[in-house]
Design an enzyme around this catalytic site. Structure first.
Site, PDB file in Angstrom:
ATOM      1  N   TYR A  43     112.824  -3.588  66.455  1.00 17.74           N
ATOM      2  CA  TYR A  43     112.361  -2.665  65.403  1.00 17.74           C
ATOM      3  C   TYR A  43     112.963  -1.271  65.622  1.00 17.74           C
ATOM      4  O   TYR A  43     113.493  -0.673  64.682  1.00 17.74           O
ATOM      5  CB  TYR A  43     110.831  -2.615  65.402  1.00 17.74           C
ATOM      6  CG  TYR A  43     110.240  -1.753  64.310  1.00 17.74           C
ATOM      7  CD1 TYR A  43     110.241  -2.166  62.983  1.00 17.74           C
ATOM      8  CD2 TYR A  43     109.668  -0.511  64.596  1.00 17.74           C
ATOM      9  CE1 TYR A  43     109.691  -1.381  61.977  1.00 17.74           C
ATOM     10  CE2 TYR A  43     109.116   0.284  63.606  1.00 17.74           C
ATOM     11  CZ  TYR A  43     109.120  -0.151  62.300  1.00 17.74           C
ATOM     12  OH  TYR A  43     108.578   0.636  61.306  1.00 17.74           O
ATOM     13  N   SER A  90     111.713   5.597  60.553  1.00 12.49           N
ATOM     14  CA  SER A  90     110.484   5.638  61.354  1.00 12.49           C
ATOM     15  C   SER A  90     110.691   6.653  62.462  1.00 12.49           C
ATOM     16  O   SER A  90     111.840   6.969  62.820  1.00 12.49           O
ATOM     17  CB  SER A  90     110.242   4.253  61.973  1.00 12.49           C
ATOM     18  OG  SER A  90     109.248   4.317  62.971  1.00 12.49           O
TER      19      SER A  90
END
Ligand code: NAD
Length: 258
Positions: free
Chosen positions: A159, A146
Site C-alpha cells: 500500500y 495518502s
C-alpha cells in the site's frame, strides 16, 4: 442540490471510487459548488443511489460502473463523462484499496490488486484524459494518494509503495503539462474515518482498541473526516489553487509534521 457556491459551476468532473467514503463526500461537496458529475465505482448500488441523491437535490450526476484496475474501464469512464457533458474539466482518481499485510504474507493476487487499483488506475485514467484536456485547453487532475505516500507505516509495504508511486505520478505529470493549463496534484489524507478504515480496524484482534489507538496517535487527538478531505480536494480542483501544481497536500491533522 442547493448550491453553496459556484467554485465548480458547470465543470465536468469524473470521480472514481465515488460510492463511499472520501469519494462520496467529494461528490456531494463538488455538486454543491455546481459541478456536473460522472461517478465511477465498482459498487453499483451505492453509486447509483448517490447519483439519484444529487440529482433529486437539483444537481447533475450520472453513475458509470468501472473497475479502475482495468484499462478499458478507465477509458469508458472518461468517455462517459465527455459523452454526457461534452468535456472533462476535472479527473479525480480517488478509488483505492488497502492491504494491511507484511510483504511475505502478500500473495501475487494481493499485490496485483493493490497496484492495479491504486497505481494503474490513475495511470490509465490520466493517459486517456490528458489528450481530452489538451484539446480543451486545460483541466485539472487530482489523485488521492495518502500520508503513506509521504511517510511509511508498518505492516503495509505494498500500500505504501502504491501511494508513493501516485505522489510521484502527480509531480511528473504536473511538470510535463505545466505550460498547457493542466494542473496535477495529489491529496494525502491521514487517518480518516471511512468504511475503508472501519474494515481495517475490524480486521484487528481488538477493533475497539485499534480505533482508540488511531485517534490517540494523531497530533489533534482525533481522526479526520471525509468532509475535511472534500474541502481540501475542492480547493485543489478549483481556480483558487490556480498556481498550485505538483503538490502532495497532507490532510492529516499534523501527522506528517511529526
Ligand atoms: N480512510 C483513510 O484513512 C485513508 C487514508 C489515506 C488515503 N486514503 C485513500 O482515500 C481513497 C478513498 O478511500 P476511502 O477511505 O474513502 O475508502 P472507501 O473504501 O470508503 O472508498 C473507496 C471507494 O473506492 C471504490 N473502489 C475500490 N476498488 C475499486 C475499483 N477497482 N474500481 C473502482 N472503484 C473501486 C470502493 O468501492 C469505494 O467506493 C483511497 O484511495 C484510499 O487509499 C484513505
Amino acid at each position: 442540490m442547493p448550491t453553496a457556491g459556484t467554485r465548480l459551476r458547470d465543470r465536468a468532473v469524473l470521480i472514481t471510487g465515488a460510492s463511499t467514503g472520501i469519494g462520496r463526500a467529494c461528490a456531494l461537496r463538488f455538486a454543491r459548488e455546481g459541478a456536473r458529475l460522472a461517478l465511477a465505482d465498482v459498487q453499483v448500488e451505492g453509486g447509483e443511489a448517490l447519483a439519484r441523491e444529487i440529482t433529486a437535490a437539483g444537481g447533475t450526476a450520472c453513475f458509470v460502473r468501472a473497475d479502475v484496475a482495468r484499462r478499458a474501464d478507465n477509458e469508458l469512464a472518461v468517455d462517459a463523462c465527455v459523452d454526457r457533458f461534452g468535456r472533462l474539466d476535472v479527473l479525480f482518481c480517488n478509488a483505492g484499496v488497502n492491504l494491511p499485510k507484511r510483504l511475505p504474507d502478500s500473495d501475487d493476487d494481493d499485490i496485483a490488486r493493490v497496484l492495479g487499483v491504486n497505481v494503474l488506475g490513475p495511470l490509465y485514467a490520466a493517459r486517456h484524459a490528458i489528450p481530452v484536456m489538451q484539446k480543451q485547453g486545460g483541466g485539472c487532475i487530482l489523485f488521492t494518494a495518502s500520508k503513506t505516500g509521504l511517510v511509511a507505516q508498518t505492516d503495509s509495504p505494498v500500500y505504501c509503495a502504491s501511494k508513493g508511486a501516485v505522489v510521484m505520478l502527480a509531480k511528473a505529470l504536473a511538470l510535463d503539462y505545466a505550460t498547457q493549463g493542466i494542473r496535477v496534484n495529489a491529496l494525502c489524507p491521514g487517518i480518516i474515518e471511512t468504511p475503508m478504515l472501519r474494515e481495517f480496524a475490524d480486521a484487528m484482534d481488538d477493533p475497539g482498541a485499534a480505533w482508540a489507538r488511531y485517534s490517540a496517535a494523531q497530533p489533534m487527538g482525533r481522526l479526520g473526516t471525509a468532509e475535511e478531505c472534500a474541502d481540501a480536494a475542492l480547493w485543489l480542483v478549483s481556480d483558487e489553487s490556480s498556481f498550485v501544481t505538483g503538490v502532495a497536500l497532507p490532510v492529516d491533522g499534523g501527522f506528517t509534521a511529526m
